[in-house]
Write a protein that holds these residues in place. Structure first.
Motif, PDB file in Angstrom:
ATOM      1  N   TRP A  51       7.592   2.442   4.530  1.00  0.00           N
ATOM      2  CA  TRP A  51       6.513   1.836   3.743  1.00  0.00           C
ATOM      3  C   TRP A  51       5.215   1.615   4.521  1.00  0.00           C
ATOM      4  O   TRP A  51       4.123   1.839   3.977  1.00  0.00           O
ATOM      5  CB  TRP A  51       7.005   0.551   3.085  1.00  0.00           C
ATOM      6  CG  TRP A  51       6.251   0.252   1.830  1.00  0.00           C
ATOM      7  CD1 TRP A  51       5.442  -0.817   1.605  1.00  0.00           C
ATOM      8  CD2 TRP A  51       6.216   1.027   0.627  1.00  0.00           C
ATOM      9  NE1 TRP A  51       4.905  -0.759   0.343  1.00  0.00           N
ATOM     10  CE2 TRP A  51       5.376   0.368  -0.279  1.00  0.00           C
ATOM     11  CE3 TRP A  51       6.815   2.214   0.241  1.00  0.00           C
ATOM     12  CZ2 TRP A  51       5.106   0.855  -1.554  1.00  0.00           C
ATOM     13  CZ3 TRP A  51       6.554   2.706  -1.036  1.00  0.00           C
ATOM     14  CH2 TRP A  51       5.711   2.029  -1.907  1.00  0.00           C
ATOM     15  N   ARG A  55       1.342   2.850   3.335  1.00  0.00           N
ATOM     16  CA  ARG A  55       0.116   2.035   3.331  1.00  0.00           C
ATOM     17  C   ARG A  55      -0.982   2.690   4.172  1.00  0.00           C
ATOM     18  O   ARG A  55      -2.140   2.739   3.768  1.00  0.00           O
ATOM     19  CB  ARG A  55       0.398   0.639   3.890  1.00  0.00           C
ATOM     20  CG  ARG A  55       1.084  -0.284   2.950  1.00  0.00           C
ATOM     21  CD  ARG A  55       1.060  -1.705   3.543  1.00  0.00           C
ATOM     22  NE  ARG A  55       2.151  -2.474   3.036  1.00  0.00           N
ATOM     23  CZ  ARG A  55       3.246  -2.788   3.716  1.00  0.00           C
ATOM     24  NH1 ARG A  55       3.403  -2.417   4.966  1.00  0.00           N
ATOM     25  NH2 ARG A  55       4.187  -3.518   3.152  1.00  0.00           N
ATOM     26  N   VAL A  65      -6.066  -0.601  -2.513  1.00  0.00           N
ATOM     27  CA  VAL A  65      -4.684  -0.750  -2.974  1.00  0.00           C
ATOM     28  C   VAL A  65      -4.381  -2.155  -3.470  1.00  0.00           C
ATOM     29  O   VAL A  65      -4.976  -3.129  -3.038  1.00  0.00           O
ATOM     30  CB  VAL A  65      -3.670  -0.367  -1.871  1.00  0.00           C
ATOM     31  CG1 VAL A  65      -3.867   1.063  -1.434  1.00  0.00           C
ATOM     32  CG2 VAL A  65      -3.759  -1.286  -0.688  1.00  0.00           C
ATOM     33  N   ARG A  66      -3.427  -2.189  -4.391  1.00  0.00           N
ATOM     34  CA  ARG A  66      -2.833  -3.438  -4.864  1.00  0.00           C
ATOM     35  C   ARG A  66      -1.332  -3.262  -4.760  1.00  0.00           C
ATOM     36  O   ARG A  66      -0.771  -2.347  -5.353  1.00  0.00           O
ATOM     37  CB  ARG A  66      -3.225  -3.715  -6.323  1.00  0.00           C
ATOM     38  CG  ARG A  66      -4.685  -4.137  -6.457  1.00  0.00           C
ATOM     39  CD  ARG A  66      -5.066  -4.360  -7.899  1.00  0.00           C
ATOM     40  NE  ARG A  66      -5.372  -3.037  -8.467  1.00  0.00           N
ATOM     41  CZ  ARG A  66      -4.979  -2.616  -9.639  1.00  0.00           C
ATOM     42  NH1 ARG A  66      -4.270  -3.379 -10.416  1.00  0.00           N
ATOM     43  NH2 ARG A  66      -5.290  -1.410 -10.079  1.00  0.00           N
ATOM     44  N   GLU A  67      -0.701  -4.121  -3.970  1.00  0.00           N
ATOM     45  CA  GLU A  67       0.728  -3.980  -3.729  1.00  0.00           C
ATOM     46  C   GLU A  67       1.500  -5.033  -4.509  1.00  0.00           C
ATOM     47  O   GLU A  67       1.136  -6.206  -4.525  1.00  0.00           O
ATOM     48  CB  GLU A  67       1.016  -4.117  -2.235  1.00  0.00           C
ATOM     49  CG  GLU A  67       2.397  -3.698  -1.856  1.00  0.00           C
ATOM     50  CD  GLU A  67       2.529  -3.406  -0.371  1.00  0.00           C
ATOM     51  OE1 GLU A  67       3.664  -3.122   0.038  1.00  0.00           O
ATOM     52  OE2 GLU A  67       1.533  -3.445   0.359  1.00  0.00           O
ATOM     53  N   TYR A  72       8.635  -2.386  -3.644  1.00  0.00           N
ATOM     54  CA  TYR A  72       7.950  -1.283  -2.983  1.00  0.00           C
ATOM     55  C   TYR A  72       7.200  -0.474  -4.026  1.00  0.00           C
ATOM     56  O   TYR A  72       7.675   0.563  -4.489  1.00  0.00           O
ATOM     57  CB  TYR A  72       8.955  -0.438  -2.199  1.00  0.00           C
ATOM     58  CG  TYR A  72       9.529  -1.210  -1.035  1.00  0.00           C
ATOM     59  CD1 TYR A  72       8.795  -1.379   0.130  1.00  0.00           C
ATOM     60  CD2 TYR A  72      10.784  -1.797  -1.104  1.00  0.00           C
ATOM     61  CE1 TYR A  72       9.307  -2.110   1.200  1.00  0.00           C
ATOM     62  CE2 TYR A  72      11.301  -2.522  -0.051  1.00  0.00           C
ATOM     63  CZ  TYR A  72      10.549  -2.667   1.108  1.00  0.00           C
ATOM     64  OH  TYR A  72      11.054  -3.390   2.153  1.00  0.00           O
ATOM     65  N   GLU A  73       6.035  -1.004  -4.393  1.00  0.00           N
ATOM     66  CA  GLU A  73       5.185  -0.338  -5.373  1.00  0.00           C
ATOM     67  C   GLU A  73       3.731  -0.673  -5.056  1.00  0.00           C
ATOM     68  O   GLU A  73       3.388  -1.836  -4.869  1.00  0.00           O
ATOM     69  CB  GLU A  73       5.534  -0.781  -6.786  1.00  0.00           C
ATOM     70  CG  GLU A  73       4.778   0.008  -7.846  1.00  0.00           C
ATOM     71  CD  GLU A  73       5.275  -0.284  -9.246  1.00  0.00           C
ATOM     72  OE1 GLU A  73       6.445   0.027  -9.542  1.00  0.00           O
ATOM     73  OE2 GLU A  73       4.487  -0.834 -10.037  1.00  0.00           O
ATOM     74  N   ILE A  74       2.924   0.368  -4.975  1.00  0.00           N
ATOM     75  CA  ILE A  74       1.491   0.210  -4.719  1.00  0.00           C
ATOM     76  C   ILE A  74       0.741   0.968  -5.797  1.00  0.00           C
ATOM     77  O   ILE A  74       1.094   2.094  -6.149  1.00  0.00           O
ATOM     78  CB  ILE A  74       1.091   0.795  -3.342  1.00  0.00           C
ATOM     79  CG1 ILE A  74       1.722   0.003  -2.199  1.00  0.00           C
ATOM     80  CG2 ILE A  74      -0.428   0.828  -3.180  1.00  0.00           C
ATOM     81  CD1 ILE A  74       1.458   0.589  -0.823  1.00  0.00           C
ATOM     82  N   THR A  76      -3.417   1.962  -6.848  1.00  0.00           N
ATOM     83  CA  THR A  76      -4.787   1.914  -6.360  1.00  0.00           C
ATOM     84  C   THR A  76      -5.715   1.707  -7.544  1.00  0.00           C
ATOM     85  O   THR A  76      -5.358   1.988  -8.690  1.00  0.00           O
ATOM     86  CB  THR A  76      -5.179   3.216  -5.629  1.00  0.00           C
ATOM     87  OG1 THR A  76      -5.280   4.273  -6.576  1.00  0.00           O
ATOM     88  CG2 THR A  76      -4.183   3.562  -4.534  1.00  0.00           C
TER      89      THR A  76
END
Length: 171
Positions: A51, A55, A65-67, A72-74, A76
């Motif tokens: 991960w 990033r 990005v917004r996490e 485990y998910e991003i 943009t």
């Protein structure tokens, strides 16, 4: 030109052109093969090790990005691609998901969505005002190029083996 008077060079040039075209086609097929296999790749590492590389890849591409917390998910934000144009301005955004089928293995899926905001349209003859052409947004599709880039970064040995396999398989 009479066939009997053709220069030996003309035949050589034709053969060279055909060989170049075939080589180019094979190279394209190899790249498609590699990207397809990269999209199916299972990393032999826990997602927590992979991960940070995800990033970093997004950060290097200057994608905001917004996490998601606790997973485990991003995603943009929309990011402009190229310069604005009166014909239309292109934007892209990504969704990245990490999956962990076992504690020692993981998979990463990268999805891409494009959007084009069209420029001002033609002038309406009755009102004298410009009509807006609107926005066209595509559905999300796997970004196999970026997944291949991630594989090369996270597991260079597997990437090299995949490239070698493609070289042997597609001539």
């Amino acid at each position: 030109m009479n066939p009997s008077k053709r220069s030996p060079w003309s035949l050589s040039l034709v053969l060279l052109a055909v060989a170049s075209l075939a080589t180019g086609c094979a190279a394209s097929r190899r790249e498609a093969y590699i990207q397809d296999k990269a999209a199916q790749h299972t990393y032999r590492k826990p997602i927590a090790e992979v991960w940070p590389q995800v990033r970093m890849l997004l950060k290097e591409k200057e994608l905001p990005v917004r996490e998601a917390q606790g997973g485990y998910e991003i995603s943009t934000d929309w990011h402009m691609v190229g310069a604005p144009s009166t014909l239309g301005t292109n934007y892209v955004r990504y969704l990245v998901r990490g999956k962990q089928p076992t504690p020692a293995m993981c998979m990463v899926e990268i999805f891409k969505q494009n959007r084009t905001e069209s420029g001002p349209g033609p002038v309406d003859a009755t009102t004298g005002q410009r009509r807006e052409l609107g926005t066209d947004t595509t559905n999300m599709v796997r970004d196999m190029e970026m997944e291949w880039e991630l594989l090369q970064r996270v597991d260079p040995d597997a990437a090299k083996a995949l490239r070698d396999e493609a070289e042997k398989t597609i001539k």
